[in-house]
Design a protein around this motif. Sequence first.
Motif, short mmCIF file in Angstrom:
data_model
loop_
_atom_site.label_atom_id
_atom_site.label_comp_id
_atom_site.label_asym_id
_atom_site.label_seq_id
_atom_site.Cartn_x
_atom_site.Cartn_y
_atom_site.Cartn_z
N GLU A 253 44.81 34.20 34.57
CA GLU A 253 45.54 33.54 35.65
C GLU A 253 46.54 34.50 36.30
O GLU A 253 46.68 34.53 37.53
N ALA A 254 47.24 35.27 35.48
CA ALA A 254 48.18 36.25 36.05
C ALA A 254 47.44 37.29 36.88
O ALA A 254 47.94 37.74 37.93
N ALA A 255 46.25 37.68 36.44
CA ALA A 255 45.45 38.63 37.21
C ALA A 255 45.03 38.04 38.54
O ALA A 255 45.06 38.72 39.58
N GLN A 256 44.63 36.77 38.54
CA GLN A 256 44.25 36.12 39.79
C GLN A 256 45.41 36.11 40.78
O GLN A 256 45.24 36.39 41.97
N ARG A 257 46.61 35.80 40.28
CA ARG A 257 47.78 35.76 41.16
C ARG A 257 48.16 37.15 41.65
O ARG A 257 48.54 37.32 42.81
N ALA A 258 48.07 38.13 40.76
CA ALA A 258 48.41 39.50 41.16
C ALA A 258 47.40 40.03 42.16
O ALA A 258 47.75 40.80 43.06
N SER A 259 46.16 39.64 42.00
CA SER A 259 45.09 40.16 42.85
C SER A 259 45.13 39.57 44.26
O SER A 259 45.10 40.31 45.24
N GLY A 260 45.17 38.24 44.34
CA GLY A 260 45.08 37.60 45.65
C GLY A 260 43.78 37.94 46.36
O GLY A 260 43.72 37.91 47.59
N GLY A 261 42.77 38.33 45.58
CA GLY A 261 41.50 38.69 46.18
C GLY A 261 41.28 40.18 46.36
O GLY A 261 40.25 40.60 46.89
N GLY A 262 42.23 40.99 45.91
CA GLY A 262 42.11 42.44 46.06
C GLY A 262 42.59 43.17 44.83
O GLY A 262 42.91 42.56 43.81
N PRO A 263 42.66 44.50 44.90
CA PRO A 263 43.08 45.28 43.73
C PRO A 263 44.55 45.09 43.40
O PRO A 263 45.36 44.71 44.25
N PHE A 264 44.88 45.37 42.16
CA PHE A 264 46.26 45.24 41.69
C PHE A 264 46.43 46.17 40.50
O PHE A 264 45.46 46.67 39.94
N THR A 265 47.67 46.39 40.10
CA THR A 265 47.96 47.17 38.91
C THR A 265 48.28 46.24 37.75
O THR A 265 48.58 45.06 37.94
N VAL A 266 48.24 46.79 36.55
CA VAL A 266 48.54 45.96 35.38
C VAL A 266 50.02 45.56 35.37
O VAL A 266 50.36 44.47 34.91
N LEU A 267 50.88 46.39 35.90
CA LEU A 267 52.28 45.97 36.02
C LEU A 267 52.42 44.82 37.01
O LEU A 267 53.31 43.97 36.85
N ASP A 268 51.56 44.76 38.04
CA ASP A 268 51.55 43.59 38.92
C ASP A 268 51.18 42.34 38.14
O ASP A 268 51.76 41.27 38.32
N LEU A 269 50.17 42.48 37.27
CA LEU A 269 49.77 41.36 36.40
C LEU A 269 50.95 40.91 35.55
O LEU A 269 51.24 39.71 35.45
N CYS A 270 51.64 41.86 34.94
CA CYS A 270 52.79 41.52 34.09
C CYS A 270 53.88 40.80 34.89
O CYS A 270 54.49 39.85 34.39
N ALA A 271 54.09 41.24 36.13
CA ALA A 271 55.11 40.62 36.96
C ALA A 271 54.76 39.17 37.29
O ALA A 271 55.66 38.35 37.56
N ALA A 272 53.47 38.84 37.27
CA ALA A 272 53.04 37.47 37.57
C ALA A 272 53.15 36.55 36.37
O ALA A 272 53.07 35.32 36.51
N LEU A 273 53.34 37.09 35.18
CA LEU A 273 53.32 36.27 33.96
C LEU A 273 54.42 35.19 33.91
O LEU A 273 54.12 34.04 33.54
#
Length: 282
Positions: A253-273
């Motif tokens: 779920e955090a990856a989906q939010r960080a992505s928004g349909g495009g690429p993202f970094t793992v720190l972006d994923l963490c920020a969405a947690l």
Amino acid sequence: MLRVVSTRDTAPTYREHMGEIFGRDEAAAWIAVPGDDDDKYTRGVVGFATGSARYPGAAVLGVEAALRTGVGMVRYLGPGRATRLVLQSRPETVTTDGRVQAWVLGSGQDPAERDELTRLQIETALGQGVPVVLDAGALDVWQRATGPRVLTPHAGELARLLGVAREEVLADREAAARRAAETTGGTVLLKGAETLIASPGGELRRVRNATPWLATAGAGDALAGILGALLATHADATDLAPPAAAAAWIHGEAAQRASGGGPFTVLDLCAALPGVVRDLVA
């Protein structure tokens, strides 16, 4: 005191069907909400013996993910460079030994390059009888774990663990995950587009909310950190498959939010947690 939305006694009573889909409602049951009387110790302490001179970033990502999922303290024990990077990123991290409720071991490590300090740290953690997450470079030490354990391999790592070809694992991921759980006596979280969580008793859970953009370096380190946080806040759980599945769902779920349909970094994923956790308990 810490209000645990679900524990062994209050967990949902849904039937453990073979191959059930694990979703949002089930994940929400494994979020622990702090109360007015809680402190950093009662909120859960998770220890990390992760990272290496070659892959110090794994330590940073795991610690970041655990803190953003929600624990009272992170203890990090690792090589000097990784320790410096962890403290630069998260100065609240404690880098001295002490009590923990769960351990994350092996992320960013290679068993063939394990030095004496790393070996000692891992052996000490395995002997404490608390829940452990065995990732990457610690998958080979499952036999020495004295407490409950979750193994988090990808297909290639699971193939090595079972002594078979990677193609054999991919041909029947369900059977391979169940076999590994039975062999190791632990919960096995097989990473992939669909994450499989197998219990030693043969039960299987599926998590299907990952985005293809999640196939990126460091994603597994963050997953291990999320899982470590959930285990530290539910240290008395005897069945680790539900919190393992919850970690996979939160990660996706955090990856989906960080992505928004495009690429993202793992720190972006963490920020969405934190947002994911907030919405689960709302």
